[in-house]
Write a protein that holds these residues in place. Sequence first.
Motif, PDB file in Angstrom:
ATOM      1  N   SER A   1       0.835  -1.207   0.000  1.00  0.00           N
ATOM      2  CA  SER A   1       0.000   0.000   0.000  1.00  0.00           C
ATOM      3  C   SER A   1       0.870   1.258   0.000  1.00  0.00           C
ATOM      4  O   SER A   1       0.586   2.226  -0.724  1.00  0.00           O
TER       5      SER A   1
ATOM      6  N   SER B   1      -8.843  -5.115  -2.679  1.00  0.00           N
ATOM      7  CA  SER B   1     -10.073  -4.948  -1.896  1.00  0.00           C
ATOM      8  C   SER B   1     -10.394  -3.477  -1.718  1.00  0.00           C
ATOM      9  O   SER B   1      -9.532  -2.607  -1.867  1.00  0.00           O
ATOM     10  N   SER B   2     -11.647  -3.204  -1.372  1.00  0.00           N
ATOM     11  CA  SER B   2     -12.065  -1.818  -1.140  1.00  0.00           C
ATOM     12  C   SER B   2     -11.351  -1.229   0.074  1.00  0.00           C
ATOM     13  O   SER B   2     -11.049  -0.039   0.116  1.00  0.00           O
ATOM     14  N   GLU B   3     -11.058  -2.092   1.082  1.00  0.00           N
ATOM     15  CA  GLU B   3     -10.346  -1.613   2.271  1.00  0.00           C
ATOM     16  C   GLU B   3      -8.927  -1.185   1.916  1.00  0.00           C
ATOM     17  O   GLU B   3      -8.454  -0.122   2.343  1.00  0.00           O
TER      18      GLU B   3
ATOM     19  N   SER C   1      -8.975   2.023  -0.048  1.00  0.00           N
ATOM     20  CA  SER C   1      -9.240   3.164   0.824  1.00  0.00           C
ATOM     21  C   SER C   1      -7.967   3.619   1.533  1.00  0.00           C
ATOM     22  O   SER C   1      -7.691   4.828   1.638  1.00  0.00           O
ATOM     23  N   VAL C   2      -7.150   2.669   1.976  1.00  0.00           N
ATOM     24  CA  VAL C   2      -5.886   3.001   2.631  1.00  0.00           C
ATOM     25  C   VAL C   2      -4.941   3.691   1.647  1.00  0.00           C
ATOM     26  O   VAL C   2      -4.305   4.696   1.980  1.00  0.00           O
TER      27      VAL C   2
END
Length: 426
Positions: free
Chosen positions: A182, A261-263, A266-267
Amino acid sequence: MMSTLSLVVCIVLITIILSLIIVLLRNLLATWLSATSVAGEGLHLFSLLLVLMLPTLLINQLSSIGISILNAYNIYYLPEVIGVISSVVNVAIIFFLAPCFGIFSLAVSQYIALILLLLGVSYYLWRLRLFHWSDLSSVRLHGFGVFLLFALPFFFPYFVGQCNAFVEKWLAGSLGEGVISSLDYARQFTVVLQGVISSVLTTVMVPLLAKAYAQHDMEQYQRIFRENLIVCFGILALAVPIMVGAATPLCNFFFLHGKISSEALSVITILTRAYGFAFIGVLLYMVVGYALLASDKGKRYAFWGIVMQLIILGMNLALIHILGIYVFPFTLGIVHLAGAGVLVVSLLLQHKNTIYLRVGRYSLLIIGISLLLYIFNEVIHMSSAFVQLLFNGLLLFTLLALCAPALDIHLYTYLNKLYQKLCRNS
């Protein structure tokens, strides 16, 4: 030139030796860097990527030396343009290959971008006819000492910086699986931006400032510094509002593919915003630091570079459990901003309060434009991330046209000069 060739040979040998040591200790390093909670397949993947990326260390070193040699022969723009193109290619390849290769797309994009840069630099070195294969037989390793003594003051801040990056990876790995990826994805935009601005500073500002300093022309020195500050903030005004205000469509367009993933997205989006804000401090530190180098104050620049890296390291260790993954852009921006404030005291500038006010005005305008773009993206949602980005670009250019005088960018004057030049050529 034989001393330069000795430098190249020594760096190649040292890099190969270090790479072999890392290969032998890869499992131990992977265990330490990827946190104790990661095991089995995840540890094997980390170890594989560690070994897979080792050759990029050598490619990077050869490209940097090649660019330095070209600069010594007054070839500035061509290698830097190739570097910017390779950075853009890096981001584009991640976009296209992420759905197919996942995390390995980072490695593929890095290799292609670095090899493209090395080939471009090698081509222009070949045209200069500086080296021949037969010269290798005349290489003496003691020629490396001249460069070592000259660069020794700068070795320490770079060494501490690399150690800091090493510890940062370890801390990020301790936060959980996927955190390092990320961070790497979110940084891609600022990597491109830093490459562009660094090229502007090293090819334009530093030589001109060094010439003005050598001639003791302080009025010219201040004018050049002011003009380059305006140019850099102009670039920043184009990039930061997109990274901050339009981070959602930007990250959706580049990263919403494959199995992400959406999580995780978002990060990455929040990190992109955070690094966008942090880059204002990084930019100021770059401008002031390069100006110090041009003013024969490199040792002072190196000293404060070490201090800053140690402060970042200490803050990361102290705040990692409070701020989590977001500690890295926070400390990066805050410490570089403070470092720029400390270094500017050493610059040969009159009326420094005017510089502070100018920088404050530019920064507030960029933050304000970013806020307007953020509100636009919160209120208006389009089905296509590309179309949303397109409308963000149109809004950004409109706002910049209105705010240009406050950024000391005189569009009418520039356009009028361009028109007159076209008329003369026709």
